[in-house]
Scaffold this active site. Sequence first.
Site, PDB file in Angstrom:
ATOM      1  N   GLU A  54      -3.161 -23.451  46.107  1.00 59.31           N
ATOM      2  CA  GLU A  54      -4.242 -22.552  46.800  1.00 59.31           C
ATOM      3  C   GLU A  54      -5.293 -22.338  45.862  1.00 59.31           C
ATOM      4  O   GLU A  54      -6.468 -21.956  46.525  1.00 59.31           O
ATOM      5  CB  GLU A  54      -3.222 -21.186  46.774  1.00 59.31           C
ATOM      6  CG  GLU A  54      -3.921 -20.061  47.691  1.00 59.31           C
ATOM      7  CD  GLU A  54      -4.817 -19.135  47.050  1.00 59.31           C
ATOM      8  OE1 GLU A  54      -5.741 -18.224  47.522  1.00 59.31           O
ATOM      9  OE2 GLU A  54      -4.841 -19.311  45.724  1.00 59.31           O
ATOM     10  N   ASP A  95       0.987 -22.146  42.381  1.00 54.99           N
ATOM     11  CA  ASP A  95       0.262 -22.255  41.485  1.00 54.99           C
ATOM     12  C   ASP A  95      -0.514 -21.087  40.949  1.00 54.99           C
ATOM     13  O   ASP A  95      -0.569 -20.113  41.519  1.00 54.99           O
ATOM     14  CB  ASP A  95      -0.842 -23.417  41.825  1.00 54.99           C
ATOM     15  CG  ASP A  95      -1.964 -23.000  42.934  1.00 54.99           C
ATOM     16  OD1 ASP A  95      -1.261 -22.258  43.883  1.00 54.99           O
ATOM     17  OD2 ASP A  95      -2.988 -23.069  42.872  1.00 54.99           O
TER      18      ASP A  95
END
Length: 487
Positions: free
Chosen positions: A146, A79
């Site tokens: 994350e 991400d």
Amino acid sequence: MNEAIRNLEPKAVWNKFADLNAVPRPSKKEERVITFMKDFGENLGFETIEDAVGNVIIRKPATKGMEDRTPIVMQSHLDMVHQKNNNTDFDFDTQGIEMHVDGDWVRAKGTTLGADNGLGVATIMAILESTDIPHPALEALFTIDEETGMTGAMGLKGGILKGDILLNLDTEEDDEIGVGCAGGVDVTATKHYKHEEAPEESTTYMLTVRGLQGGHSGMDIIKGLGNANTMMNRVLYACEDVLHIAELKGGSLRNAIPRESVATIVIENLNYNAFQSEFERIAAAIKEEYSLLEKNLEIVFEKSSTPANRVMVKTDQTLFIQSIYAAPNGVYRMSPAIEDLVETSNNIAKISIKDGSIKVECLTRSSVNSSKLDLANTLESVFTLGKFDVTFSGEYPGWAPNMDSPILKVLDGLYEKLHGEKAHVAACHAGLECGILGQNYPQMDMISFGPTIKGAHSPDERASISSTQKFWDFVKEILKEIPKKED
């Protein structure tokens, strides 16, 4: 435009980065990039797994002659932080990142670039696809989410990974070898406020703080950059006697220093001159304080085209403003153990006032758990005195340095051999996934490194082209030097 990126060296990395950046991949909406990564592994003919939370694991056997080396895990997160300039028309949910070359830097057009951690992902993809790079048996671990909770690392169960060494490719200075990081906890304060009809003979204005650099709320917190939420609060505090708050929205992400804040305020017409005088005084003072750091800072107000009908009652307004003023923001404590390392900090990241509800969201970080909880308790006390309800969530551990790490000795020696100088071995104030992964894999030897990336979590994010080549060469040398398995 992105074709220019594909011609950069090392092409193996930049082509994979361009492929990755064509896939929308906001945190908590990683379905498309998960599918992209699974297709990539399966098309190479490798064992490819999606675990229960969405992490993707791709296993590649050792190259010939490397079968006796210690198996490794190469890890990066899928991400990316989504931030854009106000004047940039871009939909992160549907569009790929538009990149361009600017000297030695790759940048995006008015948005975050996704080099954090896309260059790490692309590097691992290039190793997986390679046919001529020696390496031990490896597992590529691509984690999700994350940036907004580390839920991918938290959800990875023990026993899935087989490797004994973890190479985390999420450090942002190419001369740094990461051996530790901060843990964090989200502190959220909420309350309902009473509102009342806007005063008669009054005018509605939009009060705006904008033009700040923003940046990573861990790595950049030491720079003393402006926080739009605290600046806005200083203006509100100075002018509190002559304004009424109708709405407020400041910041957009917990892990980004807020760059902009916009408040809808109501001023009785007879108080306009007093407001203007005090506003000009405090705005000038703030701009002077930050003149060396925030050269594009603007603090402005203008008449609103939509009059506000209701405003916060004065007692609640005063409690809100005083609570934000009292809440610690920025560096709280420097590390006594490691020079120039922030130990503990807080970012007043997001503030929302609308329709009778206030929400203040903070991200508190520390490499020392007791200090992290001390600061979180300080924030809880401040907001409780302001009649807020306070919750802690998303807590994750730090990663304690191991200066006797065998893989550290490999990287430290290789860096000096390649570059004729010592690497900077350090812990960082960002949140890396190593600490979380270490909970279920406590015996795994971990290290973090990466290419030089500046301005992460902001539209000024940029990746160094020459540094990426340096990093790629380093990765290939490390893979050749992974030690043999212990009997």
